[in-house]
Design a protein around this motif. Structure first.
Motif, PDB file in Angstrom:
ATOM      1  N   LEU A 182       0.900  -1.172   0.083  1.00 18.65           N
ATOM      2  CA  LEU A 182      -0.060   0.054  -0.041  1.00 18.65           C
ATOM      3  C   LEU A 182       0.739   1.357  -0.012  1.00 18.65           C
ATOM      4  CD1 LEU A 182      -2.788   1.146   0.209  1.00 18.65           C
ATOM      5  CD2 LEU A 182      -2.739   1.187   2.803  1.00 18.65           C
ATOM      6  N   ARG A 183       0.739   2.094  -0.773  1.00 16.43           N
ATOM      7  CA  ARG A 183       1.582   3.268  -1.235  1.00 16.43           C
ATOM      8  C   ARG A 183       1.230   4.703  -0.580  1.00 16.43           C
ATOM      9  NH1 ARG A 183       3.214   3.538  -7.302  1.00 16.43           N
ATOM     10  NH2 ARG A 183       4.982   4.916  -6.307  1.00 16.43           N
ATOM     11  N   ARG A 184      -0.148   4.626  -0.016  1.00 14.62           N
ATOM     12  CA  ARG A 184      -0.680   5.744   0.560  1.00 14.62           C
ATOM     13  C   ARG A 184      -1.603   5.325   1.354  1.00 14.62           C
ATOM     14  NH1 ARG A 184      -2.183  11.218  -2.706  1.00 14.62           N
ATOM     15  NH2 ARG A 184      -2.682  11.885  -0.592  1.00 14.62           N
ATOM     16  N   GLN A 185      -1.898   6.562   2.529  1.00 13.77           N
ATOM     17  CA  GLN A 185      -2.912   6.114   3.625  1.00 13.77           C
ATOM     18  C   GLN A 185      -2.664   4.945   4.395  1.00 13.77           C
ATOM     19  OE1 GLN A 185      -4.901   8.604   4.033  1.00 13.77           O
ATOM     20  NE2 GLN A 185      -3.902   9.486   2.210  1.00 13.77           N
ATOM     21  N   GLN A 186      -1.107   4.632   4.566  1.00 12.88           N
ATOM     22  CA  GLN A 186      -0.717   3.436   5.404  1.00 12.88           C
ATOM     23  C   GLN A 186      -1.145   3.602   6.706  1.00 12.88           C
ATOM     24  OE1 GLN A 186       3.426   3.729   4.594  1.00 12.88           O
ATOM     25  NE2 GLN A 186       3.304   3.280   2.239  1.00 12.88           N
ATOM     26  N   ASP A 189      -5.079   3.148   6.843  1.00 11.01           N
ATOM     27  CA  ASP A 189      -5.429   1.827   6.765  1.00 11.01           C
ATOM     28  C   ASP A 189      -4.928   0.972   8.090  1.00 11.01           C
ATOM     29  OD1 ASP A 189      -5.451  -0.930   5.074  1.00 11.01           O
ATOM     30  OD2 ASP A 189      -3.749  -0.929   6.073  1.00 11.01           O
ATOM     31  N   SER A 222       4.381   9.341  -1.938  1.00 17.01           N
ATOM     32  CA  SER A 222       3.077   9.543  -1.784  1.00 17.01           C
ATOM     33  C   SER A 222       2.477  10.311  -2.795  1.00 17.01           C
ATOM     34  CB  SER A 222       2.638  10.356  -0.432  1.00 17.01           C
ATOM     35  OG  SER A 222       3.476  11.475  -0.370  1.00 17.01           O
ATOM     36  N   SER A 225       1.498   7.823  -6.414  1.00 17.75           N
ATOM     37  CA  SER A 225       0.737   6.726  -6.220  1.00 17.75           C
ATOM     38  C   SER A 225      -0.358   6.719  -7.041  1.00 17.75           C
ATOM     39  CB  SER A 225       0.185   6.952  -4.823  1.00 17.75           C
ATOM     40  OG  SER A 225      -0.362   5.637  -4.322  1.00 17.75           O
ATOM     41  N   TRP A 227      -4.148   6.200  -8.780  1.00 21.41           N
ATOM     42  CA  TRP A 227      -5.290   6.619  -8.013  1.00 21.41           C
ATOM     43  C   TRP A 227      -5.891   5.241  -8.027  1.00 21.41           C
ATOM     44  CZ3 TRP A 227      -9.549   5.853 -10.710  1.00 21.41           C
ATOM     45  CH2 TRP A 227      -9.658   5.831 -11.908  1.00 21.41           C
ATOM     46  N   GLN A 230      -5.205   2.848  -5.317  1.00 25.79           N
ATOM     47  CA  GLN A 230      -5.992   3.592  -3.943  1.00 25.79           C
ATOM     48  C   GLN A 230      -7.630   3.559  -3.942  1.00 25.79           C
ATOM     49  OE1 GLN A 230      -2.729   4.069  -2.261  1.00 25.79           O
ATOM     50  NE2 GLN A 230      -4.455   4.831  -1.136  1.00 25.79           N
ATOM     51  N   TRP A 233      -8.221  -0.033  -2.894  1.00 25.92           N
ATOM     52  CA  TRP A 233      -8.046   0.132  -1.437  1.00 25.92           C
ATOM     53  C   TRP A 233      -9.302   0.624  -0.622  1.00 25.92           C
ATOM     54  CZ3 TRP A 233      -7.731   4.663   1.759  1.00 25.92           C
ATOM     55  CH2 TRP A 233      -7.522   4.207   2.993  1.00 25.92           C
ATOM     56  N   ILE A 254      -8.709  10.375  -3.256  1.00 21.91           N
ATOM     57  CA  ILE A 254      -8.642   9.732  -4.334  1.00 21.91           C
ATOM     58  C   ILE A 254      -8.707  10.593  -5.435  1.00 21.91           C
ATOM     59  CG2 ILE A 254      -9.681   7.774  -5.849  1.00 21.91           C
ATOM     60  CD1 ILE A 254      -8.408   6.808  -2.778  1.00 21.91           C
TER      61      ILE A 254
END
Length: 341
Positions: A182-186, A189, A222, A225, A227, A230, A233, A254
């Protein structure tokens, strides 16, 4: 170090020796001295190993990975290596203020659940301004997923959690690992998945305890990443999100990644997805349209100028128990065309 330390600090890094040494310095300078600092070097990186060798502090430990696996994987490795009951996370481009761990340990001791996630406010430092985030603490009865995602104004940061603010039981970080790939919002999440356990709650220290360095002249994952990934995700996260939170993520996070495409089909698809599975508010619609209509750099400049003028009064020190947030029941999301925010 024969006895277990009080806190393990985990710092993932790769090819940024100047930044990681700054982060390590801030960890070793904590007023809580019974700590270990575990730097997980995410792949071959002789320059970083050489830079860290100069510290000469027995509390510092370097774990070298054979190949790059990403920051979530490096954090998971660090949590498995940790010897302390508490693990605090620090990104290599951030710094801690000296009292950070001491304040968080006090909140942890006062928590009313076995597994508190202790976060804090931070100072967001950009070349144009400095301001404190999150701008508010959670309201009574507010779902955590909404606190962390739903805006009350056009700028993000009303509710917020960032990796370098997190201290959690080491056992929890092992039970609920970060999502590799996962590349963003780690951190979002991980926090929502951890809070899905009955013995976990979120505690937020009202003091800003972290320096979050933004928009420096360096690559940021970030900012690149895809979209589409995401969006997939957030769709998998729907069981942990209220309709308000789902709409806010799609129309803000997003959309900010998808807007550079300037693709009308993507615009319509995201708007339709947020309305079908979420409840957008008026603020969500305003956010969505300004993201698609105003260039990102101009938006960031306006944000920093507006928020940088605000000088919030120091937050009163509440009873730490007052900021413990067990995750309330999340309503089941069903497809529909409800409109909220």
């Amino acid at each position: 170090m024969s006895a277990a330390p009080e806190v393990s600090v985990v710092i993932p890094t790769l090819a940024r020796p100047d930044l990681v040494t700054r982060a390590v310095r801030s960890a070793l300078a904590q007023t809580v001295t019974d700590i270990e600092v575990i730097v997980v070097v995410d792949g071959p990186d002789p320059a970083t190993r050489d830079a860290l060798a100069g510290f000469g502090d027995s509390r510092l430990r370097v774990v070298q990975l054979g190949q790059k696996g990403g920051a979530p994987n490096a954090r998971n490795v660090g949590a498995r290596e940790a010897r302390a009951p508490w693990t605090a996370l620090l990104d290599d481009d951030d710094e801690w203020l000296p009292e950070k761990l001491a304040v968080q340990l006090r909140h942890a001791e006062a928590a009313t659940v076995p597994m508190p996630i202790v976060a804090s406010r931070l100072i967001n430092k950009t070349p144009r301004a400095e301001f404190v985030m999150p701008r508010r603490l959670p309201s009574d009865g507010e779902p955590v997923c909404e606190y962390l995602t739903v805006r009350r104004g056009l700028f993000h940061g009303d509710g917020f959690i960032q990796t370098s603010t997190i201290m959690a039981p080491t056992a929890l970080l092992r039970r609920v690992p970060f999502t590799v790939g996962l590349r963003r919002q780690q951190e979002l999440d991980w926090t929502l998945r951890a809070l899905d356990h009955d013995d976990v709650a979120l505690v937020i220290a009202p003091e800003p305890l972290v320096l979050w360095h933004q928009d420096e002249d360096r690559p940021r994952i970030s900012l690149n990443s895809p979209w589409e990934a995401q969006l997939e995700w957030v769709r998998t996260m729907r069981p942990l999100l209220t309709p308000k939170a789902y709409a806010a993520i799609v129309m803000s996070i997003i959309s900010s990644m998808a807007a550079p495409t300037r693709d009308v089909r993507v615009f319509r698809m995201l708007l339709g997805d947020a309305r079908r599975h979420g409840r957008p508010s008026a603020i969500d619609y305003l956010t969505f349209f300004q993201i698609w209509l105003i260039p990102p750099q101009l938006r960031h400049t306006l944000r920093d100028r507006v928020l940088g003028r605000r000088r919030p009064a120091p937050a009163p020190m509440p009873d730490p128990r007052a900021t413990a947030l067990p995750l309330p029941p999340v309503p089941t999301t069903t497809p529909g065309n409800d409109v909220h925010a």
